[in-house]
Design a protein around this motif. Sequence first.
Motif, PDB file in Angstrom:
ATOM      1  N   CYS A   1      29.743  60.487  51.853  1.00  0.00           N
ATOM      2  CA  CYS A   1      31.003  60.144  51.203  1.00  0.00           C
ATOM      3  C   CYS A   1      30.737  59.084  50.142  1.00  0.00           C
ATOM      4  O   CYS A   1      29.689  58.441  50.149  1.00  0.00           O
ATOM      5  N   PRO A   2      31.664  58.882  49.210  1.00  0.00           N
ATOM      6  CA  PRO A   2      31.488  57.800  48.240  1.00  0.00           C
ATOM      7  C   PRO A   2      31.348  56.455  48.941  1.00  0.00           C
ATOM      8  O   PRO A   2      32.015  56.191  49.940  1.00  0.00           O
ATOM      9  N   VAL A   3      30.439  55.626  48.416  1.00  0.00           N
ATOM     10  CA  VAL A   3      30.177  54.308  49.003  1.00  0.00           C
ATOM     11  C   VAL A   3      30.532  53.240  47.976  1.00  0.00           C
ATOM     12  O   VAL A   3      30.012  53.247  46.864  1.00  0.00           O
ATOM     13  N   PHE A   4      31.393  52.330  48.377  1.00  0.00           N
ATOM     14  CA  PHE A   4      31.842  51.250  47.504  1.00  0.00           C
ATOM     15  C   PHE A   4      31.200  49.957  47.993  1.00  0.00           C
ATOM     16  O   PHE A   4      31.488  49.490  49.092  1.00  0.00           O
ATOM     17  N   VAL A   5      30.297  49.400  47.185  1.00  0.00           N
ATOM     18  CA  VAL A   5      29.571  48.188  47.553  1.00  0.00           C
ATOM     19  C   VAL A   5      30.309  46.976  46.983  1.00  0.00           C
ATOM     20  O   VAL A   5      30.482  46.862  45.766  1.00  0.00           O
ATOM     21  N   ILE A   6      30.727  46.074  47.863  1.00  0.00           N
ATOM     22  CA  ILE A   6      31.526  44.913  47.467  1.00  0.00           C
ATOM     23  C   ILE A   6      30.629  43.678  47.377  1.00  0.00           C
ATOM     24  O   ILE A   6      30.005  43.300  48.375  1.00  0.00           O
ATOM     25  N   PRO A   7      30.539  43.041  46.221  1.00  0.00           N
ATOM     26  CA  PRO A   7      29.736  41.809  46.130  1.00  0.00           C
ATOM     27  C   PRO A   7      30.366  40.681  46.942  1.00  0.00           C
ATOM     28  O   PRO A   7      31.549  40.725  47.271  1.00  0.00           O
ATOM     29  N   GLU A   8      29.573  39.677  47.231  1.00  0.00           N
ATOM     30  CA  GLU A   8      30.091  38.518  47.956  1.00  0.00           C
ATOM     31  C   GLU A   8      31.139  37.795  47.128  1.00  0.00           C
ATOM     32  O   GLU A   8      31.097  37.775  45.902  1.00  0.00           O
ATOM     33  N   ASP A   9      32.087  37.190  47.841  1.00  0.00           N
ATOM     34  CA  ASP A   9      33.118  36.353  47.211  1.00  0.00           C
ATOM     35  C   ASP A   9      33.883  37.114  46.135  1.00  0.00           C
ATOM     36  O   ASP A   9      34.064  36.631  45.009  1.00  0.00           O
ATOM     37  N   THR A  10      34.339  38.314  46.477  1.00  0.00           N
ATOM     38  CA  THR A  10      35.170  39.113  45.566  1.00  0.00           C
ATOM     39  C   THR A  10      36.435  39.505  46.327  1.00  0.00           C
ATOM     40  O   THR A  10      36.573  40.645  46.790  1.00  0.00           O
ATOM     41  N   PRO A  11      37.391  38.584  46.487  1.00  0.00           N
ATOM     42  CA  PRO A  11      38.555  38.848  47.327  1.00  0.00           C
ATOM     43  C   PRO A  11      39.638  39.692  46.659  1.00  0.00           C
ATOM     44  O   PRO A  11      40.535  40.189  47.345  1.00  0.00           O
ATOM     45  N   HIS A  12      39.562  39.845  45.325  1.00  0.00           N
ATOM     46  CA  HIS A  12      40.632  40.542  44.610  1.00  0.00           C
ATOM     47  C   HIS A  12      40.085  41.734  43.834  1.00  0.00           C
ATOM     48  O   HIS A  12      38.927  41.758  43.422  1.00  0.00           O
ATOM     49  N   VAL A  13      40.945  42.705  43.602  1.00  0.00           N
ATOM     50  CA  VAL A  13      40.543  43.949  42.950  1.00  0.00           C
ATOM     51  C   VAL A  13      41.007  43.970  41.504  1.00  0.00           C
ATOM     52  O   VAL A  13      42.185  43.795  41.214  1.00  0.00           O
ATOM     53  N   VAL A  14      40.077  44.175  40.600  1.00  0.00           N
ATOM     54  CA  VAL A  14      40.380  44.437  39.196  1.00  0.00           C
ATOM     55  C   VAL A  14      39.451  45.564  38.767  1.00  0.00           C
ATOM     56  O   VAL A  14      38.242  45.398  38.711  1.00  0.00           O
ATOM     57  N   LEU A  15      40.018  46.725  38.487  1.00  0.00           N
ATOM     58  CA  LEU A  15      39.206  47.880  38.107  1.00  0.00           C
ATOM     59  C   LEU A  15      39.743  48.505  36.822  1.00  0.00           C
ATOM     60  O   LEU A  15      40.058  49.690  36.761  1.00  0.00           O
ATOM     61  N   LYS A  16      39.841  47.696  35.795  1.00  0.00           N
ATOM     62  CA  LYS A  16      40.365  48.194  34.521  1.00  0.00           C
ATOM     63  C   LYS A  16      39.262  48.731  33.621  1.00  0.00           C
ATOM     64  O   LYS A  16      39.464  49.690  32.873  1.00  0.00           O
TER      65      LYS A  16
END
Length: 287
Positions: free
Chosen positions: A146-161
């Motif tokens: 399945c698609p895997v979304f890797v989240i960096p450390e200390d990234t509490p908010h989403v901005v995907l513009k």
Amino acid sequence: MKTNLLLLDSLKNSESLLSFAFSFSNRYRRKLKITYVFDLKWMGQSYMSGATAPMDAGFIRAEKMAGKEFEEAQTKIRTMVDEYLKKNLIQIPYEISTSELNRVDLVEEELKKDKDLMLLINNYQSYAELSGGLIRYPNIVNDVKCPVFVIPEDTPHVVLKDVVYATDYNPEDITSLKHLSTFLKQAERAHITVLHNDKEVDFDEKLKWKGFKELVKEEVDFDNFNFTLENQEDFRKGIEDYSSEHKTDLLVLMHEKRGFFEQVFSSSDVKNVLTHFDKPVLVYHQQ
């Protein structure tokens, strides 16, 4: 409603990860499953395979520490979630669980329930740290489907513009771009840059690039594309140069078994490659 699965094996940085997972899931209208997994023995199988000496003291200590945290994980995660929900309006269903099933099989079981599952993971390897490097993590990007979304450390908010999709002219890029564009349309207006890097940009390469651009425009129902052709010795350098000059919120890669992508995804150090850009990384899989 489609599902995001946040997979944890440590409470380190968990408040930030939970915040990101809820924000991300709420914005893109996906239910959230949070699972804390305790599969250290499975992870250590390669270390212990064929061993005749007694189990290493570092492994025993790591197992004890990880087991203690596992016992407390569900209660602590639920407390953190309750605190988060007091301050944030969330309108999607969620559930919290723990599991001793190995993480690859766990993802496979969840895929049977939702074929459009998206796996959320962070870039911290707790077992490796606890065991002093004895435990090596599986290349989960290779091992799941399945698609895997890797989240960096200390990234509490989403901005995907501003999203960059790296291509090496795989026919399945069209399928992935269709999924990506449909997914992004559910929230704020996003912009996708399709990026290709080649060592030599000659006439044939320009012709291939032009044809690929036209195909994407024809096949993918998305009106906010940009296309960039980089000319660097290696693909990573091309992405780094582009990201340093342009705002990039998300890097998207296709898991392939050729060219640059083969080097990335077969590397024993794939974790460092995927987190090298200090941005979220979304990986699609070649079927």
